[in-house]
Design an enzyme around this catalytic site. Structure first.
Site, mmCIF file in Angstrom:
data_model
loop_
_atom_site.group_PDB
_atom_site.id
_atom_site.type_symbol
_atom_site.label_atom_id
_atom_site.label_comp_id
_atom_site.label_asym_id
_atom_site.label_seq_id
_atom_site.Cartn_x
_atom_site.Cartn_y
_atom_site.Cartn_z
ATOM 1 N N SER A 12 0.840 -1.193 0.000
ATOM 2 C CA SER A 12 0.000 0.000 0.000
ATOM 3 C C SER A 12 0.873 1.240 0.000
ATOM 4 C CB SER A 12 -0.908 0.027 1.228
ATOM 5 O OG SER A 12 -1.516 1.292 1.365
ATOM 6 N N HIS A 37 -1.103 -1.236 -4.397
ATOM 7 C CA HIS A 37 -2.399 -0.954 -3.773
ATOM 8 C C HIS A 37 -2.492 0.534 -3.440
ATOM 9 C CE1 HIS A 37 -6.008 -2.298 -1.554
ATOM 10 N NE2 HIS A 37 -5.699 -1.367 -0.669
ATOM 11 N N ASP A 39 -4.809 3.286 -1.630
ATOM 12 C CA ASP A 39 -5.895 3.507 -0.683
ATOM 13 C C ASP A 39 -6.451 4.919 -0.848
ATOM 14 O OD1 ASP A 39 -6.121 1.068 0.905
ATOM 15 O OD2 ASP A 39 -4.087 1.505 1.569
ATOM 16 N N MET A 41 -9.083 7.663 0.247
ATOM 17 C CA MET A 41 -9.909 8.005 1.412
ATOM 18 C C MET A 41 -10.409 9.438 1.282
ATOM 19 S SD MET A 41 -7.564 6.363 4.432
ATOM 20 C CE MET A 41 -6.740 4.774 4.227
ATOM 21 N N HIS A 70 -8.437 0.984 -4.103
ATOM 22 C CA HIS A 70 -9.402 0.690 -3.036
ATOM 23 C C HIS A 70 -10.090 1.990 -2.633
ATOM 24 C CE1 HIS A 70 -9.948 -0.944 1.365
ATOM 25 N NE2 HIS A 70 -11.098 -0.667 0.766
ATOM 26 N N MET A 72 -12.254 3.984 -0.434
ATOM 27 C CA MET A 72 -12.886 4.142 0.875
ATOM 28 C C MET A 72 -13.555 5.509 0.887
ATOM 29 S SD MET A 72 -9.963 2.371 3.251
ATOM 30 C CE MET A 72 -8.650 2.523 2.040
ATOM 31 N N MET A 141 -11.437 -6.367 5.261
ATOM 32 C CA MET A 141 -10.706 -5.420 6.097
ATOM 33 C C MET A 141 -10.403 -6.077 7.444
ATOM 34 S SD MET A 141 -10.278 -2.744 4.246
ATOM 35 C CE MET A 141 -9.465 -1.825 5.570
ATOM 36 N N ASP A 177 -6.667 -6.675 3.873
ATOM 37 C CA ASP A 177 -6.148 -5.316 3.996
ATOM 38 C C ASP A 177 -6.181 -4.910 5.463
ATOM 39 O OD1 ASP A 177 -5.408 -2.682 3.774
ATOM 40 O OD2 ASP A 177 -6.913 -2.157 2.262
#
Length: 227
Positions: A12, A37, A39, A41, A70, A72, A141, A177
């Site tokens: 990540s 990866h 992330d 957010m 990913h 979020m 998660m 994750d």
């Protein structure tokens, strides 16, 4: 992307040097990372703000393999096309992020990306039962989403086992994750996971100028998962 259930390590970049994303992506791939990866957010669905489509587009030329994005964020659907255009190979959205997750999976595939669905720790495996014929990845998660470096939640190992049984012979990856390191990797791998996201456990001790520790960390996680 071809499908197989060999162990894949997906560092990540949340734990990378933000000022050197391109070089960090090249370094982790050179040191053995299978996927990269990302992330994403939004400060709304999770209590942190990270990257958007522009960052994904900027690092895409530096990634030879799979860019695993990913999301979020909530809402998700208005941003799917932008992340697909930015070069995401896989786009993962959370069951909890909106009322129409089936439609979201349709939209991701319609945009040309592989579709992933993520489950927060308190969300049961059964929440994706009616999505399994339209997803390419289920992300479990093993921490509460929002921050790196959290402690692994051991109750999620049983969820992985449940998902593995539900998936059967479908070509669906199970991704983990949160809190992945050489101690927790074998627990989830033996339960049926094949994609392991790791942030601090990969980037710890290394840098763009000294990437060898990245490789050592990746090998340690992979070897532990295979044991």
């Amino acid at each position: 992307m071809s499908f197989d259930r060999s162990i894949k390590i997906a560092p990540s970049i949340l734990s990378a040097d933000f000022a050197n994303f391109g070089a960090e992506c090249r370094a982790i791939e050179a040191q053995g990372a299978d996927w990269v990866h990302v992330d994403v957010m939004d400060g709304h669905f999770v209590p942190n703000i990270t990257f958007g489509p522009a960052t994904c587009a900027a690092i895409r030329p530096h990634i030879k393999g799979v860019m695993d994005v990913h999301l979020m964020i909530a809402p998700v659907d208005p941003y799917i096309e932008a992340f697909a255009k930015a070069g995401a190979d896989i786009i993962t959205a959370h069951v909890e992020a909106g009322p129409h997750i089936h439609r979201t999976m349709q939209a991701i595939r319609g945009a040309g990306a592989k579709a992933g669905v993520a489950l927060n720790p308190a969300t049961p495996a059964a929440a994706v039962e009616y999505l399994l014929d339209m997803v390419d990845l289920v992300c479990v998660m093993t921490v509460n989403p929002g921050f790196g470096g959290q402690k692994f939640i051991h109750s999620q190992v049983d969820k992985v086992r449940q998902l593995r049984a539900m998936i059967g012979d479908r070509p669906i990856h199970i991704e983990i994750d949160g809190g992945v390191d050489p101690t927790t990797a074998p627990l989830v791998a033996s339960a049926g996971a094949d994609v392991l996201v790791a942030g601090s456990a990969v980037f710890r001790g290394g840098s763009v100028s000294d990437p060898a520790p990245y490789g050592a960390n990746i090998r340690a996680i992979r070897d532990a998962a295979r044991a």
